[in-house]
Design an enzyme around this catalytic site. Sequence first.
Site, PDB file in Angstrom:
ATOM      1  N   HIS A 167      -4.238 -12.925   1.772  1.00  0.00           N
ATOM      2  CA  HIS A 167      -5.663 -12.616   1.979  1.00  0.00           C
ATOM      3  C   HIS A 167      -6.521 -13.865   2.202  1.00  0.00           C
ATOM      4  CE1 HIS A 167      -4.416  -8.745   0.156  1.00  0.00           C
ATOM      5  NE2 HIS A 167      -5.458  -8.211   0.741  1.00  0.00           N
ATOM      6  N   GLY A 216      -3.618 -10.644   7.573  1.00  0.00           N
ATOM      7  CA  GLY A 216      -2.968  -9.542   6.869  1.00  0.00           C
ATOM      8  C   GLY A 216      -3.937  -8.411   6.606  1.00  0.00           C
ATOM      9  N   HIS A 217      -5.111  -8.755   6.114  1.00  0.00           N
ATOM     10  CA  HIS A 217      -6.177  -7.766   5.915  1.00  0.00           C
ATOM     11  C   HIS A 217      -7.346  -8.192   6.782  1.00  0.00           C
ATOM     12  CE1 HIS A 217      -9.117  -5.079   4.356  1.00  0.00           C
ATOM     13  NE2 HIS A 217      -8.461  -4.748   3.269  1.00  0.00           N
ATOM     14  N   GLU A 326      -2.646   3.374   0.997  1.00  0.00           N
ATOM     15  CA  GLU A 326      -4.099   3.550   1.208  1.00  0.00           C
ATOM     16  C   GLU A 326      -4.355   3.853   2.679  1.00  0.00           C
ATOM     17  OE1 GLU A 326      -5.691  -0.202  -0.369  1.00  0.00           O
ATOM     18  OE2 GLU A 326      -5.883   0.815  -2.298  1.00  0.00           O
ATOM     19  N   CYS A 410     -13.022  -4.020  -4.816  1.00  0.00           N
ATOM     20  CA  CYS A 410     -13.517  -4.097  -3.428  1.00  0.00           C
ATOM     21  C   CYS A 410     -14.631  -3.090  -3.147  1.00  0.00           C
ATOM     22  CB  CYS A 410     -12.367  -3.879  -2.456  1.00  0.00           C
ATOM     23  SG  CYS A 410     -11.445  -2.349  -2.708  1.00  0.00           S
TER      24      CYS A 410
HETATM   25 ZN   LIG Z   1     -12.393  -0.587  -1.608  1.00  0.00          ZN
END
Ligand SMILES: [Zn+2]
Length: 807
Positions: A167, A216-217, A326, A410
């Site tokens: 990240h 990656g994200h 997710e 987050c």
């Molecule tokens: Zn979130």
Amino acid sequence: MICETKKKLALAAVAIALGGGMVSAQKKGADYPIQPVDFTQVHVHDNFWMPKMELNANVTIPYVLDKVKTTGRIDNFLRAAKKIPGDKLTTYTFDDTDIYKVIEGASYALQVKPDPKLERYLDTLIAVIADAQEPDGYLFTFRTINPAKPHEWVGTKRWEKEEDLSHELYNSGHLYEAAVAHYKATGKKSLLNIATKNADLLVRDFGFGKEERYPGHQVVEMGLARLYRSTGKKEYLDLAKFFLDVRGPRPGQRPNEYGQAHKKVVDQHEAVGHAVRATYMYAGMADVAALTGDKSYLTAIDHIWADVVNKKMYLTGGIGATGAGEAFGAAYQLPNMSAYAETCASIANVYWNNRMFQLHGDARYIDVLERTLYNGLLSGLSLNGQQFFYPNPLASMGQHPRRDWYDCACCISNMTRFLPSLPGYVYAQNNNDLYVNLFMSNTGKIQLPVTAVNIKQETEYPWQGTVAMTIDPAKEAQFALKVRVPGWALGKPVPGDLYQFTSKQNKPVMMTLNGKPVAYTMEKGYAVVNRKWKKGDKVQVHFPMETQKVLAHQSVKDDNGRFALQRGPLVYTLEWADNKDSSVQNILIDKAAPVQAQFRNDLLGGVMVLNTTGVGAKRQVNSDALIKTSQPVTAIPYFSWANRGTGEMMVWIPYEESAAKPKPAPTIASTSKVSASVTSKTMLLALNDQAEPANSNDHANLYFHWWPKKNSLEWVQYDFDSEKTVSESSIYWFDDAPFGGTRVPASWRILYKSGNEWLPVKTTTQYEVAKDRYNTVKFEPVKTTAMKLEVQLPENHASGIHEWKLK
Ligand SMILES: [Zn+2]
């Protein structure tokens, strides 16, 4: 008034656009053809959003600022700067971003309402961040604190595990967003300088022939685009484009669908993988397309958008159906109780749809944005501003409490930054076209090429459909006012055919100018009045706000035989606190039942509720016929659920008996008190709810599990209210192989209570561990007040149970 023909034409245009996946953005200058009217120019003063934004500024932002301190996130920066000793880290490699996001939110809040104390506190935080930055611009506390022993998700060298879990670039992306917001709010370059120093390092390190890695994200793509707009430095835009173009399959590696790198981005046509990563990427693709004029990104995101709204979006606007990864599910895979629909994904969906609108100028994108905003996004925040949802399911047995905090925070910090930016979504402009997209009482200031315009909205939206606008141009001038006519007001809840109303919308949309009906044209979902405007012109629009019943596409099997209630932009839900016996899962309502709206000042901070009549269904012993009793039923706006404790909730209401979940008949199991060797008690509901699982891996059915335990001896226990004779036990195991961590047990047995002792029953059949069916064991009858199930977990997995019956 909108006549039928115009309405039909408008709908036909939507159908054509959806079918053709057409690209209509032109390159104008070097950015989106349509520009939002900055939120600093729009002051909201309504009774719906204003209190929520004030709560965010006065309660949530200070709360989150305190939390990032007490959870050690600020210590990460202090340790990286060697201001405090040691190499202790917090849990996740993206924890630094919570600080960036709350700084971004606080900066927006400062623009709305100056707060010198908060501004000074941000200065202090920014100084701490500056000290943690390495001399060449690298900023990532999870390595800097101790490069010889970084977090397990972080490689031995910089960027080494970026495509996996480090990240590093995700942190950079949120830093850039925060930096630009802070600069705009305060005029100070302190954080912006940190951001550009970091971005300059990225420009040096990444590119074809250099580090050829993708984020990656995703989020750095949007961050770089924003940094480019703010600084004019083209390298940042080029790098954003590189981070998109470098994604794609790698020889010898498994295709990474989870991270949207299974294909080149321009070859992607369906939404797959982790929903937040994906949607941030689609928004980044829109940015790069707008800033470079490259239409190949547009074709891809047009197709992906059609895939999402036609097949993968909840009625609440939530996206990401499954907790496994997710991620987006398959087409029409939209389970309700296990819906993931992460708050961050809803925020991402708003970002993306606003960008799609800016490219195409079509109201259907704002329809999706509005649906998400008022439902799946807003549900993420509690009415007290200090409790939060990460997933936002559409049904519950009571296993979904709001939480004060999540280790993975987050969604919480994302909410703090999104809410105060909301006024920036109300208006937009394109040359002398003035778009009115959202409805809330406010005053706005818009500089059109032809004149400056002050605009004022007065409305009780979303409770009432009348919007009164005053248009005050600085001088009399010709321009086009484009008022969005929400799809729901035209009888079309969403673009495409994923959801539809059960009845036609018969009442017309009314529009007047200075008290008289006005002639207007419908263009891409907007009622357009192009004329010479003068000071004090008054436009009134009335959207017919009828309660509608919504049906899902028949391929959404979880919604078969069910409808949902919607009124205006709000999706409704049944919740335990308003209904008989604190139960809602057992309710059935006729599809033709009349529904009355009623404003309740005393409820949930003041909400419109919907009242109707339904039946409560119960099972009985020894008969398949249901016992049905008529009862009043009340629905509340979905966003306001779970503010009165935990209990049953249900958005999709059965109208067919086959879809109903009747109250269990009183059995030995259902009348037992349940306990178990787990800390989370909400799961205990699963064992005796008499809800039949479709298979062992049925996530839509409530289940009980011992994850993340493994290789241990565990138990569940039924205590009876009086002595019973028992001679048979049936267990349906939960098993989420191959992707989950739960398997059928290594072994198990049944014990009964005899005095103060637990004795094993004397079985006459085998203990089985078969999947996808009940495992029934018979034993010599015992007279007892309690039974216990003892389970030996497999060596490397947990075990779980859908249902445990006794006879
Ligand atoms: Zn979130």
